[in-house]
Write a protein that holds these residues in place. Structure first.
Motif, PDB file in Angstrom:
ATOM      1  N   TYR A  20     -51.125 -21.906 -20.757  1.00 44.71           N
ATOM      2  CA  TYR A  20     -51.679 -20.902 -21.658  1.00 44.71           C
ATOM      3  C   TYR A  20     -51.522 -21.383 -23.095  1.00 44.71           C
ATOM      4  O   TYR A  20     -50.414 -21.463 -23.618  1.00 44.71           O
ATOM      5  N   SER A  76     -56.252 -18.641 -25.545  1.00 38.84           N
ATOM      6  CA  SER A  76     -56.607 -18.374 -24.152  1.00 38.84           C
ATOM      7  C   SER A  76     -56.320 -16.917 -23.823  1.00 38.84           C
ATOM      8  O   SER A  76     -55.487 -16.274 -24.446  1.00 38.84           O
ATOM      9  N   VAL A  94     -56.390 -13.669 -20.562  1.00 33.38           N
ATOM     10  CA  VAL A  94     -56.433 -13.265 -19.164  1.00 33.38           C
ATOM     11  C   VAL A  94     -56.944 -11.830 -19.098  1.00 33.38           C
ATOM     12  O   VAL A  94     -56.693 -11.026 -20.001  1.00 33.38           O
ATOM     13  N   TRP A 137     -48.542 -12.099 -27.127  1.00 33.27           N
ATOM     14  CA  TRP A 137     -49.787 -11.707 -26.475  1.00 33.27           C
ATOM     15  C   TRP A 137     -50.287 -10.412 -27.105  1.00 33.27           C
ATOM     16  O   TRP A 137     -49.499  -9.523 -27.424  1.00 33.27           O
TER      17      TRP A 137
END
Length: 370
Positions: free
Chosen positions: A269, A273, A275, A310
Motif C-alpha cells: 500500500y 492507493s 481500498v 488512512w
C-alpha cells in the motif's frame, strides 16, 4: 454586623456548569452521526433556464456583407442547497455544440487564377466544459488480509467539539478473537451521561473478519445482521435491506480488518492507493473508499509514534470524513481516530493506554442475541 452573600454560591455555579455540559454531550452522544458515516452520493437539483437568439443589427444597403446570427451561451444553472437525500447523483453531462457554421466563401470576379482549392470539412469541436474535469482516480485495490492483531484493549482520550462547545471524554477499543470467532467493540464514555457502545460479533476465515451482527447501544439497541446464506444485510430499524458484497464489514470490524491487511503486506500500500470496502452501519451498507495518504508522526503519551494515515473522504455534500492513524508498533491498530462532520463538529480519539487481553473463549453461537 452580619453580611449576606448576594447571588448563587460557587457550589451552585459549578453544578449548573456541569449540568449544561452534560446536556450538550448527551445531545451529541445520542445523535445518529456520532460514529455513523453516510457515504451515499447526495442528490443535486438545478433550476431550469432558457436561451434566446438575438437578431442581427440592420445593415445598410451600401454594404452587402452578411452577418450571421449570434447565439449567446447559456448561463450555468444556479445551484440551490438541499437537505441530504439518499437518491444517487447522476454524473453531470458536458454540453456539446452540434451546430457548425459553414463560412461564406466570397469569390472575386475576374480572378487571375481559376485554380480550385480543395475544401476540407472540419470535424465539429466540442465546446469546452464549464468546469474542470475531476482527476482520474485509480480503481481501489483488493484488500489482502494477513495476520490478525492479538487480543487487545486500547484506551483513548477523547476531545470533541459540538456547536462551538469543546468537551472531553474517554473511549476504548476492545478486540478479542480465537481461531474461528471474534468480538470487537468501540465505546465512548462521558461523565453524567453514560456510554455508547458500537459492537461487532462474527467469525474468522481465510479472508479475515466476517461479521454476523453489528450493534449500536445507547438507551436501547439497534442492530444490523449479516445473512451470508441469503447474501443480504438486514437492519432492525426497518431500513431497506442491502445486498451482501464479498469482504463486507461493519464500522467496528473495519478497523481490525484494515489492520490485518497492513500486517499482511504493508509495502503493498503506497501513498495514493485506496481500498473499497462495503461497510454497514445501523442504517445502510455502502462502499467506503479509504485512501492511504502518507506516513505521519503522532504523539502518544508524549512520545512520537510513526503511523500510516488512512482517510475516508466525503463523497457528497453532507458526508462525514473519517481519519485513521495505524501504528506498526501496535499491530496496525488505530492509535488515533478522528471523525469530522460537515458542520465542523468533530471527535478526536488519541490513544493513552494499551494492554493485552486473553484470547476469546469459544462462543456457543457467534450470531449472539438478536
Amino acid at each position: 454586623m452580619s453580611t449576606h452573600r448576594i447571588g448563587p454560591s460557587f457550589a451552585t455555579l459549578g453544578l449548573t456548569i456541569a449540568l449544561v455540559l452534560g446536556v450538550h454531550f448527551a445531545l451529541l452522544l445520542g445523535g445518529p452521526d456520532v460514529l455513523l458515516v453516510s457515504l451515499r452520493p447526495q442528490a443535486i437539483s438545478t433550476s431550469t433556464f432558457q436561451t434566446r437568439g438575438i437578431a442581427p443589427p440592420p445593415v445598410s444597403d451600401a454594404h452587402s456583407t452578411r452577418v450571421a446570427p449570434v447565439k449567446l451561451a447559456a448561463s450555468p444553472p444556479r445551484m440551490r442547497p438541499e437537505t441530504p437525500a439518499s437518491a444517487p447523483v447522476l454524473p453531470a453531462e458536458m454540453a456539446q455544440s452540434t451546430d457548425t457554421a459553414a463560412p461564406d466563401v466570397a469569390e472575386s470576379e475576374g480572378a487571375a487564377h481559376s485554380e480550385r482549392v480543395p475544401q476540407v470539412a472540419a470535424s465539429p469541436m466540442p465546446a469546452p466544459p464549464s468546469e474542470p474535469l475531476p482527476p482520474v482516480t485509480p480503481a481501489p485495490m483488493t484488500l489482502v488480509v494477513g495476520a490478525l492483531p492479538p487480543s487487545t484493549l486500547i484506551g483513548y482520550k477523547l476531545t470533541g467539539q459540538e456547536r462551538g462547545l469543546t468537551y472531553y471524554a474517554s473511549g476504548e477499543l476492545r478486540w478479542q478473537h480465537n481461531p474461528t470467532q471474534y468480538e470487537a467493540s468501540l465505546t465512548i464514555k462521558a461523565f453524567l451521561v453514560g456510554s455508547r457502545v458500537f459492537s461487532s460479533v462474527g467469525s474468522v476465515g481465510p479472508q479475515g473478519l466476517m461479521p454476523l451482527r453489528h450493534g449500536d447501544k445507547w438507551r436501547g439497541e439497534k442492530a444490523t445482521h449479516f445473512d451470508a446464506e441469503n447474501q443480504r444485510i438486514n437492519f432492525s430499524n426497518n431500513k431497506p435491506s442491502a445486498d451482501l458484497q464479498p469482504g463486507a464489514q461493519d464500522q467496528v470490524s473495519l478497523y481490525v480488518q484494515l489492520a490485518a491487511a497492513m500486517a499482511g503486506d504493508p509495502e503493498r500500500y503506497k501513498p495514493g492507493s485506496s481500498v473499497s470496502i462495503q461497510t454497514a452501519t445501523i442504517n445502510d451498507a455502502v462502499p467506503w473508499t479509504l485512501t492511504l495518504q502518507a506516513e505521519e508522526t503522532v504523539q502518544v503519551n508524549g512520545k512520537p509514534v510513526l503511523t500510516t494515515k488512512w482517510v475516508c473522504l466525503p463523497r457528497g455534500k453532507y458526508d462525514t470524513q473519517v481519519e485513521l492513524w495505524l501504528s506498526r508498533a501496535h499491530a496496525w491498530l488505530p492509535v488515533r481516530i478522528r471523525i469530522t462532520q460537515v458542520t465542523g463538529s468533530f471527535i478526536d480519539m488519541n490513544m493513552d493506554g494499551i494492554q493485552p487481553l486473553a484470547p476469546l473463549a469459544p462462543l456457543v453461537s457467534a450470531a449472539g442475541a438478536n
